[in-house]
Design a protein around this motif. Structure first.
Motif, PDB file in Angstrom:
ATOM      1  N   MET A   1       0.854  -1.188   0.000  1.00 20.63           N
ATOM      2  CA  MET A   1       0.000   0.000   0.000  1.00 20.63           C
ATOM      3  C   MET A   1       0.894   1.244   0.000  1.00 20.63           C
ATOM      4  SD  MET A   1      -3.090   1.150   2.581  1.00 20.63           S
ATOM      5  CE  MET A   1      -2.318   0.333   3.953  1.00 20.63           C
ATOM      6  N   PRO A   2       0.530   2.271  -0.794  1.00 21.83           N
ATOM      7  CA  PRO A   2       1.303   3.513  -0.785  1.00 21.83           C
ATOM      8  C   PRO A   2       1.311   4.108   0.621  1.00 21.83           C
ATOM      9  CG  PRO A   2      -0.280   3.483  -2.600  1.00 21.83           C
ATOM     10  CD  PRO A   2      -0.598   2.309  -1.728  1.00 21.83           C
ATOM     11  N   ASP A   3       2.377   4.860   0.932  1.00 21.29           N
ATOM     12  CA  ASP A   3       2.391   5.478   2.257  1.00 21.29           C
ATOM     13  C   ASP A   3       1.443   6.675   2.280  1.00 21.29           C
ATOM     14  OD1 ASP A   3       3.665   7.732   1.167  1.00 21.29           O
ATOM     15  OD2 ASP A   3       5.654   7.053   1.777  1.00 21.29           O
ATOM     16  N   LEU A   4       1.208   7.178   3.470  1.00 23.59           N
ATOM     17  CA  LEU A   4       0.195   8.215   3.650  1.00 23.59           C
ATOM     18  C   LEU A   4       0.561   9.487   2.896  1.00 23.59           C
ATOM     19  CD1 LEU A   4      -2.429   9.073   4.972  1.00 23.59           C
ATOM     20  CD2 LEU A   4      -1.125   9.727   7.009  1.00 23.59           C
ATOM     21  N   ARG A   5       1.831   9.851   2.880  1.00 23.85           N
ATOM     22  CA  ARG A   5       2.221  11.067   2.174  1.00 23.85           C
ATOM     23  C   ARG A   5       1.869  10.979   0.694  1.00 23.85           C
ATOM     24  NH1 ARG A   5       5.541  14.495   5.070  1.00 23.85           N
ATOM     25  NH2 ARG A   5       6.400  13.634   6.998  1.00 23.85           N
ATOM     26  N   ALA A   6       2.093   9.813   0.106  1.00 23.58           N
ATOM     27  CA  ALA A   6       1.785   9.637  -1.314  1.00 23.58           C
ATOM     28  C   ALA A   6       0.278   9.708  -1.551  1.00 23.58           C
ATOM     29  CB  ALA A   6       2.346   8.305  -1.806  1.00 23.58           C
ATOM     30  N   LEU A   7      -0.488   9.109  -0.662  1.00 22.43           N
ATOM     31  CA  LEU A   7      -1.944   9.149  -0.809  1.00 22.43           C
ATOM     32  C   LEU A   7      -2.468  10.578  -0.675  1.00 22.43           C
ATOM     33  CD1 LEU A   7      -2.878   5.977   1.270  1.00 22.43           C
ATOM     34  CD2 LEU A   7      -3.129   6.250  -1.204  1.00 22.43           C
TER      35      LEU A   7
ATOM     36  N   PRO B   1      -0.538   7.341  12.645  1.00 24.18           N
ATOM     37  CA  PRO B   1      -0.458   5.938  13.067  1.00 24.18           C
ATOM     38  C   PRO B   1      -0.350   5.021  11.849  1.00 24.18           C
ATOM     39  CG  PRO B   1      -2.720   6.692  13.141  1.00 24.18           C
ATOM     40  CD  PRO B   1      -1.890   7.900  12.806  1.00 24.18           C
ATOM     41  N   PRO B   2      -0.057   3.737  12.055  1.00 24.69           N
ATOM     42  CA  PRO B   2      -0.026   2.791  10.930  1.00 24.69           C
ATOM     43  C   PRO B   2      -1.371   2.765  10.212  1.00 24.69           C
ATOM     44  CG  PRO B   2       0.930   1.812  12.906  1.00 24.69           C
ATOM     45  CD  PRO B   2       0.309   3.102  13.336  1.00 24.69           C
ATOM     46  N   LEU B   3      -1.331   2.614   8.903  1.00 25.57           N
ATOM     47  CA  LEU B   3      -2.565   2.618   8.126  1.00 25.57           C
ATOM     48  C   LEU B   3      -3.229   1.248   8.174  1.00 25.57           C
ATOM     49  CD1 LEU B   3      -1.432   4.588   4.939  1.00 25.57           C
ATOM     50  CD2 LEU B   3      -2.395   5.456   7.083  1.00 25.57           C
ATOM     51  N   PRO B   4      -4.531   1.202   8.451  1.00 25.39           N
ATOM     52  CA  PRO B   4      -5.241  -0.078   8.415  1.00 25.39           C
ATOM     53  C   PRO B   4      -5.350  -0.583   6.973  1.00 25.39           C
ATOM     54  CG  PRO B   4      -6.770   1.721   8.805  1.00 25.39           C
ATOM     55  CD  PRO B   4      -5.399   2.318   8.858  1.00 25.39           C
ATOM     56  N   PRO B   5      -5.597  -1.874   6.784  1.00 28.98           N
ATOM     57  CA  PRO B   5      -5.607  -2.446   5.431  1.00 28.98           C
ATOM     58  C   PRO B   5      -6.629  -1.805   4.497  1.00 28.98           C
ATOM     59  CG  PRO B   5      -5.510  -4.178   7.082  1.00 28.98           C
ATOM     60  CD  PRO B   5      -5.749  -2.906   7.827  1.00 28.98           C
TER      61      PRO B   5
END
Length: 318
Positions: A1-7, A46-50
């Motif tokens: 999964m892309p990281d949050l910054r990319a999303l 926090p860590p991203l959920p699936p």
């Protein structure tokens, strides 16, 4: 999964292309909403959920279609408060925070200077528990240790709630015609533990709040004031804010504001302060309407933080 910054970067591009005025801010806010983290800081996420990507994409799509951010998240910041937002009720604007500030400053200055003689039923369910006014055994409000403040056309109650929050001992009454707005304001008053009496009423009624005639220290209002031919350009406003909260009636949009002025003449005590929001182009007309009553002195326009003419402020004559 892309990281949050990319999303978030991808969402920002999508929202910018859709014409959203603050795409990056909205993209981050939506990410925080999806994660259940208000005021999200990307570096501390926090860590991203699936299932995050799919849920986030659905939220971004709603915003791309110009659904107001506040409707999606269900909340908005107004001064020091996080207020509930629901479809069908006007979303409070940052410029109105300046209007609230003028009313708050006036209420602080006048605190303790008034005595009220009105009749309210002690069992009235619209009175919030803990209101500052002193009530005798008959239900008469005989004194208020703080300023007596009325907010007309309160919408979801943003100004009234802010006054109650920031002016200790203030006795605040908010009036709104929309049942949805009344319910929202009452709900937030209870949730936030703020003593605001929220009533259903039409400012055009000559007997509105007659029990407070001549006893109000500060009367503040953000009424509807848009003329019928000045339909807002932004879809968030045009398609989502209720017409009742936008259009002020009459060819110039000032029918409801003029009713607010008439109410202020009747309700304010000598020396009381009147504060009413208006459109930038209405400043001169509103000052003229206030002056025409013969009931006010020190009538002037105050600008908002962007330098635009935003409100009329006046003092009730002795």
């Amino acid at each position: 999964m892309p990281d949050l910054r990319a999303l978030v970067a991808g969402a920002t591009a999508v929202l910018a292309e859709a014409g959203v005025l603050s795409p990056r801010v909205d993209a981050v806010a939506l990410a925080g909403h999806a994660l259940g983290v208000p005021n999200l800081v990307l570096a501390m996420a926090p860590p991203l959920p699936p299932d995050f990507s799919a849920r986030y994409a659905a939220l971004v799509e709603r915003r791309r279609l110009r659904e107001p951010l506040q409707h999606i998240t269900g909340t908005t910041a107004f001064r020091h408060l996080d207020l509930t937002v629901r479809p069908g009720v006007f979303v409070p604007r940052p410029e109105t925070e300046t209007v609230a500030q003028v009313a708050i400053d006036a209420a602080r200055a006048l605190a303790g200077a008034s005595a009220v003689a009105s009749i309210l039923e002690p069992s009235d369910p619209t009175r919030s528990a803990g209101a500052a006014a002193v009530v005798d055994s008959s239900g008469a409000v005989v004194d208020s240790p703080g300023a007596v403040v009325v907010d007309l056309c309160t919408g979801g109650g943003a100004i009234a709630l802010s006054v109650a929050d920031e002016v200790p001992g203030a006795w605040v009454t908010a009036v709104e015609l929309s049942p949805e707005g009344v319910a929202l304001a009452r709900g937030d008053a209870d949730r936030l533990g703020l003593a605001v009496r929220v009533l259903t009423g039409d400012v055009r009624e000559a007997s509105l709040l007659a029990e407070l005639d001549g006893a109000v220290d500060v009367l503040v209002s953000n009424p509807p004031y848009i003329p019928p031919d000045a339909v807002p350009i932004d879809p968030e406003v045009r398609d989502h804010d209720p017409d009742l909260a936008l259009y002020g009636g009459g060819a110039d949009g000032l029918e409801v504001p003029r009713a607010v002025v008439r109410a202020a003449v009747r309700l304010l005590r000598p020396g009381g302060t009147f504060v009413m929001e208006h459109a930038e182009v209405q400043a001169a007309a509103v000052r003229a309407d206030v002056a025409a009553t013969g009931a006010f002195t020190d009538i002037h326009t105050v600008v908002d933080l962007t330098g635009r003419d935003r409100m009329v402020v006046a003092t009730r004559r002795p």
